[in-house]
Design a protein around this motif. Structure first.
Motif, short mmCIF file in Angstrom:
data_model
loop_
_atom_site.label_atom_id
_atom_site.label_comp_id
_atom_site.label_asym_id
_atom_site.label_seq_id
_atom_site.Cartn_x
_atom_site.Cartn_y
_atom_site.Cartn_z
N LYS A 181 -47.68 -18.80 -28.98
CA LYS A 181 -47.16 -17.44 -28.99
C LYS A 181 -45.68 -17.42 -29.39
N SER A 182 -45.22 -16.26 -29.81
CA SER A 182 -43.80 -16.10 -30.12
C SER A 182 -42.99 -16.11 -28.83
N LYS A 183 -41.70 -16.34 -28.99
CA LYS A 183 -40.82 -16.36 -27.82
C LYS A 183 -40.84 -15.00 -27.12
N ALA A 184 -40.84 -13.92 -27.89
CA ALA A 184 -40.87 -12.57 -27.30
C ALA A 184 -42.16 -12.34 -26.51
N ALA A 185 -43.29 -12.80 -27.06
CA ALA A 185 -44.57 -12.63 -26.37
C ALA A 185 -44.58 -13.43 -25.06
N LEU A 186 -44.02 -14.63 -25.10
CA LEU A 186 -43.94 -15.44 -23.89
C LEU A 186 -43.04 -14.77 -22.85
#
Length: 61
Positions: free
Chosen positions: A3-8
């Protein structure tokens, strides 16, 4: 890559909110044994998920 950092980060925020909510529910239950042990199990699971996400976030740094 996962996942992207934002999603995490979003997932982490949601897990922390769940954790706080369950902890507060436990306080309100005043230790009705059966329900508290279930809540404790949920907290342990959330702690593991939170730790896992922190590890994934570290990979971005």
């Amino acid at each position: 890559m996962g996942k992207s950092k934002a999603a995490l980060q979003d997932e982490l925020d949601n897990l922390k909110a769940d954790y706080v909510r369950i902890q507060s529910d436990m306080d309100k239950l005043e230790y009705v044994r059966g329900r508290v042990s279930s809540a404790e199990a949920q907290l342990i699971r959330l702690e593991k998920e939170i730790a896992h996400i922190y590890k994934q976030l570290e990979a971005f740094d």
